[in-house]
Write an enzyme that holds these catalytic residues in place. Structure first.
Site, PDB file in Angstrom:
ATOM      1  N   ARG A 169       0.727  -1.070   0.021  1.00 57.21           N
ATOM      2  CA  ARG A 169       0.081  -0.040  -0.105  1.00 57.21           C
ATOM      3  C   ARG A 169       0.804   1.332  -0.019  1.00 57.21           C
ATOM      4  O   ARG A 169       1.721   1.254   0.729  1.00 57.21           O
ATOM      5  CB  ARG A 169      -0.992  -0.047   1.373  1.00 57.21           C
ATOM      6  CG  ARG A 169      -1.907  -1.030   1.344  1.00 57.21           C
ATOM      7  CD  ARG A 169      -2.941  -1.144   0.077  1.00 57.21           C
ATOM      8  NE  ARG A 169      -3.811  -2.299   0.307  1.00 57.21           N
ATOM      9  CZ  ARG A 169      -4.888  -2.500  -0.545  1.00 57.21           C
ATOM     10  NH1 ARG A 169      -4.801  -1.871  -1.684  1.00 57.21           N
ATOM     11  NH2 ARG A 169      -5.663  -3.327  -0.224  1.00 57.21           N
ATOM     12  N   GLU A 181      -2.579   8.053  -6.684  1.00 57.32           N
ATOM     13  CA  GLU A 181      -2.619   7.309  -7.939  1.00 57.32           C
ATOM     14  C   GLU A 181      -3.652   7.963  -8.758  1.00 57.32           C
ATOM     15  O   GLU A 181      -4.816   7.995  -8.289  1.00 57.32           O
ATOM     16  CB  GLU A 181      -2.898   5.762  -7.711  1.00 57.32           C
ATOM     17  CG  GLU A 181      -1.496   4.970  -6.979  1.00 57.32           C
ATOM     18  CD  GLU A 181      -1.881   3.607  -6.876  1.00 57.32           C
ATOM     19  OE1 GLU A 181      -2.673   3.023  -7.458  1.00 57.32           O
ATOM     20  OE2 GLU A 181      -1.036   3.225  -6.230  1.00 57.32           O
ATOM     21  N   HIS A 219       1.298   0.471 -11.164  1.00 65.48           N
ATOM     22  CA  HIS A 219       0.002  -0.219 -10.190  1.00 65.48           C
ATOM     23  C   HIS A 219      -0.259  -1.417 -11.259  1.00 65.48           C
ATOM     24  O   HIS A 219      -1.516  -1.772 -11.348  1.00 65.48           O
ATOM     25  CB  HIS A 219      -1.205   0.374  -9.727  1.00 65.48           C
ATOM     26  CG  HIS A 219      -1.914  -0.133  -8.625  1.00 65.48           C
ATOM     27  ND1 HIS A 219      -2.335   0.569  -7.577  1.00 65.48           N
ATOM     28  CD2 HIS A 219      -1.919  -1.534  -8.215  1.00 65.48           C
ATOM     29  CE1 HIS A 219      -2.681  -0.459  -6.534  1.00 65.48           C
ATOM     30  NE2 HIS A 219      -2.526  -1.609  -7.108  1.00 65.48           N
TER      31      HIS A 219
END
Length: 338
Positions: free
Chosen positions: A249, A277, A296
């Protein structure tokens, strides 16, 4: 006297054509239709007002959906009992109030652990071999190594530290076995038996983990207590030539501290997750030399998303047969999701 069979629950599927292709290829779609002969199938995307109308009119007991599904409206879900989500975080899809009211929700859970572990191994090797540095230098600056002694390292025989010992870490341990590494982990809630079964060393403190890891893999959960837990103090404990990898995370790591560690100590970094993000265009992380960045991508690749579909089918079968659901989202899990 024979009792009447229970009526088949109404099931509704909302997927884009691409989501259907990846999560439910023809063999899985066939199994789904066998489970629910009267399946209601709607192609996404749909506008929010249309979504609300469909839920009010069809009154589904079960919804199977993925990324392109609008938020579930509280006022139009009184008949809904189970949401089988093919993807990960459900925060944008399911209001917390619906979990509180007893709505059952599952996601892809541990079905993606192997592919995230695979990406972790990729980033470990990329950081050790300085792939981020050389890829940029060779493509944009025309560079080549200047000697026979480049600043690259092998994974064989290294000390690997895992911050977090969940399903992904356990899969990563299996992938690391051929490299004959020494593995340590810090995860206080995990029982000793799991450490013993995996043949890894338990660290009693994060300080011990960081100080004894040539490769530090960040896989801790995104709970409030872990916010920016990795900062200057811990990063300074990493040995010389260590690498830091994060696929857990983004909020767990102080990114400003990471930038300082790279610029001041030459720490090599490999990241797939970030506090914000998409990663802002002006993020200092983008300007570092000692870094490998992915946007990601650690989750299931399109060719392995069928694994999530298979888990969903198992859960739907469990639901119909009144068996426990796998990866059921409770309020604690919901609050930890990002």
């Amino acid at each position: 006297m024979n009792s009447k069979p229970s009526p088949q629950p109404t099931a509704l599927v909302l997927l884009t054509e691409q989501e259907k292709k990846e999560f439910l290829p023809p063999d899985l779609e066939s199994r789904l239709r066998e489970l629910f002969p009267d399946l209601i199938w709607i192609e996404a995307p749909v506008q929010e007002d249309e979504w609300h109308r469909v839920l009010r009119e069809q009154k589904p007991e079960i919804v199977l959906c993925a990324w392109e599904t609008p938020t579930l409206p509280i006022e139009a879900t009184e008949h809904l009992k189970y949401v089988c989500f093919l993807c990960g975080s459900i925060r944008k899809l399911v209001p917390r109030e619906l979990i509180e009211r007893g709505l059952s929700v599952t996601n892809w859970g541990s079905s993606i652990s192997n592919t995230v572990a695979e990406c972790s191994l990729l980033l470990i090797l990329a950081a050790l071999r300085r792939v981020g540095n050389w890829s940029v230098a060779m493509r944009t600056k025309g560079e080549w190594k200047t000697s026979r002694h480049p600043d690259t390292l092998s994974l064989f025989g290294r000390r690997v530290g895992l911050h977090g010992l969940g399903a992904i870490s356990c899969e990563l341990v299996k992938l690391l076995e051929p490299f004959r590494v020494q593995i340590s982990a810090f995860s206080p809630s995990v029982p000793d038996q799991i450490y013993n079964d995996l043949n890894i060393r338990r660290c009693e403190t994060l300080e011990d983990l960081f100080a004894t890891s040539d490769v530090l893999v960040e896989l801790a959960p995104g709970k409030p207590d872990n916010y920016h837990i990795v900062g200057d103090d811990l990063l300074k404990l990493l040995p010389e030539q260590a690498v830091f990898v994060n696929l857990g995370r983004g909020m767990v790591v102080d990114e400003d501290a990471l930038v300082r560690a790279s610029r001041e100590r030459g720490l090599h970094i490999a990241l797939d997750v970030y506090e914000t993000e998409p990663l802002p265009v002006d993020s200092p992380l983008r300007s570092l030399d000692n870094i490998t960045l992915l946007p990601h991508l650690g989750g299931p690749t399109p060719d392995r998303r069928r694994d999530c579909g298979e888990l969903a089918l198992q859960n739907l079968e469990n639901y119909l047969n009144d068996k426990p659901l796998i990866n059921l989202i409770d309020l604690n899990t919901y609050d930890r999701a990002t």
